[in-house]
Motif scaffolding. Structure first.
Motif, PDB file in Angstrom:
ATOM      1  N   LYS A   1       5.742   1.889   1.220  1.00 39.78           N
ATOM      2  CA  LYS A   1       4.387   1.902   1.585  1.00 39.78           C
ATOM      3  C   LYS A   1       3.766   0.920   2.735  1.00 39.78           C
ATOM      4  O   LYS A   1       3.091   1.319   3.264  1.00 39.78           O
ATOM      5  CB  LYS A   1       3.650   1.710   0.293  1.00 39.78           C
ATOM      6  CG  LYS A   1       3.826   2.788  -0.627  1.00 39.78           C
ATOM      7  CD  LYS A   1       3.157   2.537  -1.877  1.00 39.78           C
ATOM      8  CE  LYS A   1       3.325   3.457  -2.934  1.00 39.78           C
ATOM      9  NZ  LYS A   1       2.773   3.284  -4.429  1.00 39.78           N
TER      10      LYS A   1
ATOM     11  N   ALA B   1       4.875   2.348   6.142  1.00 36.78           N
ATOM     12  CA  ALA B   1       3.901   3.286   6.504  1.00 36.78           C
ATOM     13  C   ALA B   1       2.697   2.846   6.656  1.00 36.78           C
ATOM     14  O   ALA B   1       2.073   3.128   7.958  1.00 36.78           O
ATOM     15  CB  ALA B   1       3.744   4.352   5.352  1.00 36.78           C
TER      16      ALA B   1
ATOM     17  N   ASP C   1       0.835   3.082  10.605  1.00 34.70           N
ATOM     18  CA  ASP C   1      -0.668   3.713  10.984  1.00 34.70           C
ATOM     19  C   ASP C   1      -1.488   2.687  11.482  1.00 34.70           C
ATOM     20  O   ASP C   1      -2.238   3.278  12.440  1.00 34.70           O
ATOM     21  CB  ASP C   1      -1.335   4.029   9.438  1.00 34.70           C
ATOM     22  CG  ASP C   1      -0.770   5.136   8.720  1.00 34.70           C
ATOM     23  OD1 ASP C   1      -0.022   5.962   9.092  1.00 34.70           O
ATOM     24  OD2 ASP C   1      -1.165   5.073   7.436  1.00 34.70           O
TER      25      ASP C   1
END
Length: 66
Positions: free
Chosen positions: A25, A28, A32
């Motif tokens: 996570k 990610a 982003d």
């Protein structure tokens, strides 16, 4: 990817129930941030506190803060 090795093994304590501790996570989220050009956080360090960060550049394109 080799560049993520440190992230995989780094200690990531949970400061609140919203802290991102899962390496997948977090990876990610970092991807982003690179795409969007800014970062936000919501209660990840301190409950009821949100934050944002953007790069600050000079008119010559040199980055000197966030």
């Amino acid at each position: 990817m080799r560049r993520w090795t440190r992230l995989e093994y780094a200690d990531r304590p949970a400061y609140t129930r919203y802290t991102i501790t899962d390496a997948r996570k977090l990876r990610a989220k970092i991807k982003d941030v690179r795409v969007e050009g800014y970062a936000t956080t919501s209660q990840e360090d301190i409950l009821h506190v949100v934050g944002a960060a953007v790069p600050v550049a000079s008119d010559q394109g040199r980055f000197f803060g966030a």
